[in-house]
Design an enzyme around this catalytic site. Structure first.
Site, PDB file in Angstrom:
ATOM      1  N   SER A 161       0.820  -1.215   0.000  1.00 41.87           N
ATOM      2  CA  SER A 161       0.000   0.000   0.000  1.00 41.87           C
ATOM      3  C   SER A 161       0.851   1.261   0.000  1.00 41.87           C
ATOM      4  CB  SER A 161      -0.888  -0.003   1.252  1.00 41.87           C
ATOM      5  OG  SER A 161      -1.431   1.271   1.485  1.00 41.87           O
ATOM      6  N   TYR A 202      -1.896   5.453  -4.150  1.00 46.66           N
ATOM      7  CA  TYR A 202      -2.867   6.496  -3.828  1.00 46.66           C
ATOM      8  C   TYR A 202      -2.390   7.731  -4.544  1.00 46.66           C
ATOM      9  CZ  TYR A 202      -5.734   4.141  -0.326  1.00 46.66           C
ATOM     10  OH  TYR A 202      -6.617   3.314   0.304  1.00 46.66           O
ATOM     11  N   THR A 235      -5.785   2.824  -6.888  1.00 45.86           N
ATOM     12  CA  THR A 235      -7.054   2.812  -6.158  1.00 45.86           C
ATOM     13  C   THR A 235      -7.789   4.125  -6.392  1.00 45.86           C
ATOM     14  OG1 THR A 235      -6.132   1.319  -4.513  1.00 45.86           O
ATOM     15  CG2 THR A 235      -8.080   2.562  -3.851  1.00 45.86           C
ATOM     16  N   LYS A 239      -8.330  -0.146  -9.225  1.00 49.10           N
ATOM     17  CA  LYS A 239      -9.044  -0.802  -8.120  1.00 49.10           C
ATOM     18  C   LYS A 239     -10.134   0.106  -7.556  1.00 49.10           C
ATOM     19  CE  LYS A 239      -8.136  -2.754  -3.488  1.00 49.10           C
ATOM     20  NZ  LYS A 239      -8.533  -1.760  -2.492  1.00 49.10           N
ATOM     21  N   HIS A 269     -13.786  -1.517  -1.562  1.00 45.32           N
ATOM     22  CA  HIS A 269     -12.870  -1.202  -0.466  1.00 45.32           C
ATOM     23  C   HIS A 269     -13.350  -1.851   0.839  1.00 45.32           C
ATOM     24  CE1 HIS A 269      -9.513   1.888  -0.047  1.00 45.32           C
ATOM     25  NE2 HIS A 269      -9.584   1.415   1.166  1.00 45.32           N
ATOM     26  N   ASP A 281     -12.154  -8.141  -4.992  1.00 46.12           N
ATOM     27  CA  ASP A 281     -12.099  -8.260  -3.531  1.00 46.12           C
ATOM     28  C   ASP A 281     -13.336  -7.644  -2.912  1.00 46.12           C
ATOM     29  OD1 ASP A 281     -11.799  -5.491  -2.694  1.00 46.12           O
ATOM     30  OD2 ASP A 281      -9.622  -5.630  -2.906  1.00 46.12           O
TER      31      ASP A 281
HETATM   32  C1  FNR Z   1      -7.856  -1.427   3.290  1.00 44.35           C
HETATM   33  N1  FNR Z   1      -7.937  -1.326   1.904  1.00 44.35           N
HETATM   34  C2  FNR Z   1      -7.011  -0.566   1.221  1.00 44.35           C
HETATM   35  N2  FNR Z   1      -7.057  -0.471  -0.130  1.00 44.35           N
HETATM   36  C3  FNR Z   1      -6.128   0.216  -0.817  1.00 44.35           C
HETATM   37  O1  FNR Z   1      -6.197   0.274  -2.047  1.00 44.35           O
HETATM   38  N3  FNR Z   1      -5.113   0.841  -0.138  1.00 44.35           N
HETATM   39  C4  FNR Z   1      -4.998   0.816   1.207  1.00 44.35           C
HETATM   40  O2  FNR Z   1      -4.084   1.377   1.793  1.00 44.35           O
HETATM   41  C5  FNR Z   1      -6.000   0.115   1.934  1.00 44.35           C
HETATM   42  N4  FNR Z   1      -5.955   0.074   3.289  1.00 44.35           N
HETATM   43  C6  FNR Z   1      -6.867  -0.702   3.991  1.00 44.35           C
HETATM   44  C7  FNR Z   1      -6.779  -0.778   5.364  1.00 44.35           C
HETATM   45  C8  FNR Z   1      -7.637  -1.611   6.069  1.00 44.35           C
HETATM   46  C9  FNR Z   1      -7.510  -1.697   7.565  1.00 44.35           C
HETATM   47  C10 FNR Z   1      -8.600  -2.392   5.371  1.00 44.35           C
HETATM   48  C11 FNR Z   1      -9.510  -3.352   6.100  1.00 44.35           C
HETATM   49  C12 FNR Z   1      -8.706  -2.285   4.011  1.00 44.35           C
HETATM   50  C13 FNR Z   1      -8.949  -2.086   1.151  1.00 44.35           C
HETATM   51  C14 FNR Z   1      -8.427  -3.478   0.773  1.00 44.35           C
HETATM   52  O3  FNR Z   1      -7.450  -3.400  -0.220  1.00 44.35           O
HETATM   53  C15 FNR Z   1      -9.567  -4.365   0.236  1.00 44.35           C
HETATM   54  O4  FNR Z   1     -10.228  -3.697  -0.812  1.00 44.35           O
HETATM   55  C16 FNR Z   1     -10.566  -4.713   1.336  1.00 44.35           C
HETATM   56  O5  FNR Z   1      -9.892  -5.117   2.497  1.00 44.35           O
HETATM   57  C17 FNR Z   1     -11.509  -5.809   0.869  1.00 44.35           C
HETATM   58  O6  FNR Z   1     -12.513  -6.016   1.795  1.00 44.35           O
HETATM   59  P1  FNR Z   1     -12.500  -7.243   2.857  1.00 44.35           P
HETATM   60  O7  FNR Z   1     -12.633  -8.492   2.057  1.00 44.35           O
HETATM   61  O8  FNR Z   1     -11.191  -7.163   3.568  1.00 44.35           O
HETATM   62  O9  FNR Z   1     -13.656  -6.961   3.748  1.00 44.35           O
END
Ligand code: FNR
Length: 405
Positions: free
Chosen positions: A134, A158, A184, A266, A290, A325
């Site tokens: 990330s 980002y 993203t 994404k 997300h 996801d």
């Molecule tokens: C994320 N997600 C996320 N996505 C991204 O593109 N960059 C990021 O820095 C983050 N950071 C992040 C932190 C935390 C604590 C979570 C839970 C999620 C989203 C992640 O990539 C993904 O899309 C989700 O976690 C998918 O949902 P589930 O299956 O984990 O519920």
């Protein structure tokens, strides 16, 4: 990887679990159930850290719906089709991966474990699963890459309001050897998350999850004093430049011109956005909301998946891979998403709960359990390879009756 050297994830894991448990009296260290694992992570973490990870936008309806929406599609197993040897491997952008599973980009892993992303990257590398680093990581692009070695890594971008900073991240990712960019687009700003608002907790303001920014020459040039001398001012500058809510699809063309790395966009839910992404230069998309962390009461991601797949095919972009996801918890979820047209799924919260409970070993165990469950469910569905999975593996459950009688 050929079919013959494809690892037998299910058998190996079951043999290990049952022999260690029955013969050596050592039950698995992590619970195999997602719900029990989440409870174990809650136990292990500071309350605000757990709330940050478990929480989602608003009333968290999207996060719940992401999981329950899988029940609309039911797997219809087929019998006596020789599933003795199963091939989970997939090709993507000219690379062969051992399984259709990557570790989703999850920022700020230092609030979960002291080794943060370094531990997660090592576990992913061990299994050959792509680790998506990330932008908001607690460890730098370069340090994560060093843990990955030759194992696959993708970098999640980002998109900062400072263009030069965005370009610098892309350049650093290229130089560090990442194989793809995950851009993203659903987070131009951070949403209204009630659990975090209630606790007035945002880890970045504590200086967590900003390693890539503080180490970046372009970011450092934006500061009057280096972050080491005035961390509070540096954090406030990070907050200023984190996202850019003014972006449009035309801006993606600028990014396309910056790099030859494959670009996956994404955060796609609407089929038209998938088409716009590919038209604007993306090589593929990740259907994702997300994990429900951005928009409350949004369309569950799995509902969006077949619509996106069909739209890209109709538009002549059927070769552009669609990944998925948001709500992947168990092998059957992955089988369903793959059957609906995803090339790969990204595992999110489950693996960071493993990190919270047991560091690198915890991430490895969650991933191995997930791969085992996926492998066994695939075979028991009557498919010997991921390539054989299509919509014929599923039956859509009848819509609930509106009749009250
Ligand atoms: C994320 N997600 C996320 N996505 C991204 O593109 N960059 C990021 O820095 C983050 N950071 C992040 C932190 C935390 C604590 C979570 C839970 C999620 C989203 C992640 O990539 C993904 O899309 C989700 O976690 C998918 O949902 P589930 O299956 O984990 O519920």
């Amino acid at each position: 990887m050929t079919e013959d050297d494809s690892p037998s994830y299910g058998r190996e894991r079951l043999v290990e679990v049952y022999t260690q448990g029955m013969l050596a009296g050592q039950p698995p260290s992590l619970p195999p159930s997602y719900e029990t694992l989440e409870a174990a992570a809650e136990e292990a973490l500071d309350p605000e850290a757990f709330a940050y990870v478990a929480g989602s936008a608003g009333a968290e309806r999207t996060e719940r719906a992401n999981r329950t929406a899988f029940e609309r599609w039911r797997i219809v197993p087929r019998m006596l089709r020789d599933v003795a040897s199963r091939d989970l491997s997939v090709d993507l952008f000219g690379e062969r991966y051992p399984a259709p599973v990557a570790l989703a980009p999850i920022g700020v892993q230092s609030i979960l474990h002291e080794e943060g992303e370094l531990a997660s990257a090592r576990a992913a590398a061990d299994l050959g699963l792509p680790f998506v680093g990330s932008s908001a990581a607690s460890e730098t692009i370069e340090d994560v890459a060093a843990e990955l070695g030759d194992a696959p890594g993708w970098f999640q971008l980002y998109w900062s309001s400072e263009r030069d900073l965005t370009a610098s991240f892309v350049e650093r990712a290229e130089e560090a050897g990442y194989e793809a960019l995950v851009v993203t687009v659903d987070t131009p700003v951070i949403s209204w998350r009630e659990r975090d608002v209630e606790r007035a907790y945002l880890p970045f303001l504590d200086g967590e999850g900003v390693a890539n920014y503080f180490s970046d020459p372009v970011f450092r040039d934006l500061l009057a004093d280096p972050p080491e001398d005035n961390p509070d001012a540096a954090v406030m500058r990070f907050v200023d430049v984190f996202g850019d809510a003014s972006l449009t699809w035309a801006d993606l063309e600028w990014l396309r011109g910056l790099t030859d790395l494959p670009i996956l966009v994404k955060g796609i839910v609407h089929p038209e956005d998938a088409e716009l992404a590919v038209e604007s230069g993306a090589d593929g998309v990740i259907v994702s909301n997300h994990g429900g962390r951005q928009v409350d009461n949004a369309l569950p991601a799995i509902e969006a998946l077949p619509r996106v797949v069909d739209r890209l095919a109709d538009a002549g972009y059927g070769d552009a891979p669609v990944l998925f996801d948001s709500g992947i918890r168990r092998g059957a979820d992955a089988v369903t998403a793959l059957a609906l047209g995803a090339e790969m799924v990204l595992l999110g919260r489950p693996y960071v709960y493993g990190l919270a409970v047991d560091g690198e070993d915890g991430v490895r165990e969650v991933c191995r359990n997930f791969l085992a469950d996926l492998d066994l469910t695939l075979g028991l569905s009557g498919r010997a390879s991921v390539a054989e999975l299509d919509r014929s593996a599923l039956l859509e459950a009848a819509a609930p009756s509106v009749e009250t009688r």
